[in-house]
Motif scaffolding. Structure first.
Motif, PDB file in Angstrom:
ATOM      1  N   SER A  19      39.795   9.903  25.205  1.00 40.06           N
ATOM      2  CA  SER A  19      40.656  10.003  26.712  1.00 40.06           C
ATOM      3  C   SER A  19      42.241  10.772  26.481  1.00 40.06           C
ATOM      4  CB  SER A  19      40.656   8.901  27.421  1.00 40.06           C
ATOM      5  OG  SER A  19      39.406   8.379  27.870  1.00 40.06           O
ATOM      6  N   CYS A  20      42.574  10.199  25.295  1.00 34.87           N
ATOM      7  CA  CYS A  20      43.933  10.835  25.119  1.00 34.87           C
ATOM      8  C   CYS A  20      43.792  12.204  24.499  1.00 34.87           C
ATOM      9  CB  CYS A  20      44.393   9.929  23.856  1.00 34.87           C
ATOM     10  SG  CYS A  20      44.988   8.357  24.440  1.00 34.87           S
ATOM     11  N   LEU A  21      42.818  12.500  23.967  1.00 35.90           N
ATOM     12  CA  LEU A  21      42.347  13.670  23.415  1.00 35.90           C
ATOM     13  C   LEU A  21      42.581  14.908  24.639  1.00 35.90           C
ATOM     14  CD1 LEU A  21      41.656  15.793  20.771  1.00 35.90           C
ATOM     15  CD2 LEU A  21      39.282  15.173  21.226  1.00 35.90           C
ATOM     16  N   GLN A  22      41.692  14.396  25.767  1.00 39.18           N
ATOM     17  CA  GLN A  22      41.857  15.229  26.809  1.00 39.18           C
ATOM     18  C   GLN A  22      43.112  15.420  27.502  1.00 39.18           C
ATOM     19  OE1 GLN A  22      38.941  16.522  28.959  1.00 39.18           O
ATOM     20  NE2 GLN A  22      40.370  17.459  30.348  1.00 39.18           N
ATOM     21  N   ALA A  23      43.896  14.160  27.611  1.00 37.97           N
ATOM     22  CA  ALA A  23      45.210  14.101  28.220  1.00 37.97           C
ATOM     23  C   ALA A  23      46.340  15.082  27.283  1.00 37.97           C
ATOM     24  CB  ALA A  23      45.662  12.836  28.169  1.00 37.97           C
ATOM     25  N   SER A  24      46.017  14.981  26.047  1.00 38.40           N
ATOM     26  CA  SER A  24      46.953  15.883  25.021  1.00 38.40           C
ATOM     27  C   SER A  24      47.204  17.315  25.380  1.00 38.40           C
ATOM     28  CB  SER A  24      46.563  15.390  23.429  1.00 38.40           C
ATOM     29  OG  SER A  24      45.575  16.284  23.168  1.00 38.40           O
ATOM     30  N   GLN A  25      46.425  17.777  25.949  1.00 39.15           N
ATOM     31  CA  GLN A  25      46.377  19.211  26.291  1.00 39.15           C
ATOM     32  C   GLN A  25      46.522  19.975  25.080  1.00 39.15           C
ATOM     33  OE1 GLN A  25      49.041  19.840  29.557  1.00 39.15           O
ATOM     34  NE2 GLN A  25      47.954  18.598  30.814  1.00 39.15           N
ATOM     35  N   GLN A  26      45.414  19.852  24.243  1.00 39.17           N
ATOM     36  CA  GLN A  26      45.534  20.325  22.747  1.00 39.17           C
ATOM     37  C   GLN A  26      46.622  20.235  22.065  1.00 39.17           C
ATOM     38  OE1 GLN A  26      44.887  22.416  25.641  1.00 39.17           O
ATOM     39  NE2 GLN A  26      42.900  21.907  25.424  1.00 39.17           N
ATOM     40  N   PHE A  27      46.948  19.012  22.052  1.00 32.71           N
ATOM     41  CA  PHE A  27      48.184  18.332  21.174  1.00 32.71           C
ATOM     42  C   PHE A  27      49.594  18.722  21.447  1.00 32.71           C
ATOM     43  CE2 PHE A  27      44.315  17.520  18.527  1.00 32.71           C
ATOM     44  CZ  PHE A  27      44.285  16.226  18.436  1.00 32.71           C
ATOM     45  N   THR A  28      49.745  19.061  22.738  1.00 37.05           N
ATOM     46  CA  THR A  28      50.953  19.612  23.273  1.00 37.05           C
ATOM     47  C   THR A  28      51.977  18.522  23.935  1.00 37.05           C
ATOM     48  OG1 THR A  28      50.086  20.402  25.485  1.00 37.05           O
ATOM     49  CG2 THR A  28      50.078  21.903  23.395  1.00 37.05           C
ATOM     50  N   LYS A  29      51.190  17.459  24.045  1.00 36.40           N
ATOM     51  CA  LYS A  29      51.919  16.333  24.700  1.00 36.40           C
ATOM     52  C   LYS A  29      52.050  15.025  23.615  1.00 36.40           C
ATOM     53  CE  LYS A  29      51.084  17.181  29.409  1.00 36.40           C
ATOM     54  NZ  LYS A  29      52.259  17.276  30.097  1.00 36.40           N
ATOM     55  N   LEU A  30      53.284  14.492  23.290  1.00 36.58           N
ATOM     56  CA  LEU A  30      53.448  13.673  22.272  1.00 36.58           C
ATOM     57  C   LEU A  30      52.589  12.286  22.388  1.00 36.58           C
ATOM     58  CD1 LEU A  30      54.734  12.828  19.645  1.00 36.58           C
ATOM     59  CD2 LEU A  30      56.568  11.953  21.056  1.00 36.58           C
ATOM     60  N   TRP A  31      52.675  11.490  23.564  1.00 35.47           N
ATOM     61  CA  TRP A  31      52.244  10.348  23.491  1.00 35.47           C
ATOM     62  C   TRP A  31      50.747  10.418  23.502  1.00 35.47           C
ATOM     63  CZ3 TRP A  31      54.984   6.595  21.682  1.00 35.47           C
ATOM     64  CH2 TRP A  31      56.399   6.759  21.893  1.00 35.47           C
ATOM     65  N   PRO A  32      49.982  11.051  24.475  1.00 37.16           N
ATOM     66  CA  PRO A  32      48.430  11.146  24.261  1.00 37.16           C
ATOM     67  C   PRO A  32      48.147  11.625  22.814  1.00 37.16           C
ATOM     68  CG  PRO A  32      49.389  12.220  26.370  1.00 37.16           C
ATOM     69  CD  PRO A  32      50.474  12.052  25.275  1.00 37.16           C
ATOM     70  N   SER A  33      48.728  12.336  22.218  1.00 34.30           N
ATOM     71  CA  SER A  33      48.522  12.874  20.741  1.00 34.30           C
ATOM     72  C   SER A  33      48.399  11.677  19.803  1.00 34.30           C
ATOM     73  CB  SER A  33      49.519  14.057  20.374  1.00 34.30           C
ATOM     74  OG  SER A  33      49.399  15.062  21.334  1.00 34.30           O
ATOM     75  N   LEU A  34      49.636  10.877  20.092  1.00 32.77           N
ATOM     76  CA  LEU A  34      49.716   9.659  19.292  1.00 32.77           C
ATOM     77  C   LEU A  34      48.561   8.606  19.497  1.00 32.77           C
ATOM     78  CD1 LEU A  34      53.230   9.144  19.140  1.00 32.77           C
ATOM     79  CD2 LEU A  34      52.117  10.001  17.095  1.00 32.77           C
ATOM     80  N   GLY A  35      48.118   8.743  20.812  1.00 32.97           N
ATOM     81  CA  GLY A  35      46.997   7.776  21.039  1.00 32.97           C
ATOM     82  C   GLY A  35      45.596   8.351  20.538  1.00 32.97           C
ATOM     83  N   VAL A  36      45.574   9.672  20.405  1.00 31.87           N
ATOM     84  CA  VAL A  36      44.262  10.017  19.552  1.00 31.87           C
ATOM     85  C   VAL A  36      44.298   9.610  18.222  1.00 31.87           C
ATOM     86  CG1 VAL A  36      43.214  12.198  18.521  1.00 31.87           C
ATOM     87  CG2 VAL A  36      44.419  12.314  20.999  1.00 31.87           C
ATOM     88  N   LEU A  37      45.394   9.404  17.499  1.00 34.55           N
ATOM     89  CA  LEU A  37      45.544   8.947  16.012  1.00 34.55           C
ATOM     90  C   LEU A  37      45.098   7.593  16.053  1.00 34.55           C
ATOM     91  CD1 LEU A  37      48.446  10.895  14.655  1.00 34.55           C
ATOM     92  CD2 LEU A  37      46.285  11.578  14.420  1.00 34.55           C
TER      93      LEU A  37
END
Length: 110
Positions: A19-37
């Motif tokens: 879900s964070c991967l979708q929200a990160s918008q190709q890793f352009t948003k910090l918090w969702p990108s960290l959520g992916v990790l």
């Protein structure tokens, strides 16, 4: 029973990470990108604990099936993604597969 709890925790982490991967918008948003990790690190950690008890094929089948269902629900609730009839039928077949494995397979430890 603890093994199945670890499996559910692994799938919950994976659902969160996806879900964070979708929200990160190709890793352009910090918090969702960290959520992916965090999500995928937690998922793989608990996945390895499950593999101490259950065979890889059975574990992966359950992981995939439960994960597909949860991520589909996540997509609907969080992102407003709708399913058509063929998609719902396919998910029903996945649920049926999970039930067959858990109720009838001798390949997994109970």
């Amino acid at each position: 029973m603890k093994t199945y709890l670890f499996l559910l925790i692994a799938v919950a982490f994976e659902t969160f990470g996806s879900s964070c991967l979708q929200a990160s918008q190709q890793f352009t948003k910090l918090w969702p990108s960290l959520g992916v990790l965090v999500g995928f690190a937690g998922a793989f950690y608990f996945f390895t604990l499950v593999l101490k008890v259950l065979p890889l094929g059975i574990t992966y089948a359950l992981w995939s099936g439960i994960g597909i269902i949860l991520i589909t629900l996540s997509g609907r609730v969080i992102f407003g993604q709708r399913l058509d009839l063929p998609a719902m039928l396919g998910l029903g077949l996945i649920i049926a597969g999970i039930l067959v494995i858990n109720l009838f397979s001798k390949a997994q430890a109970h």
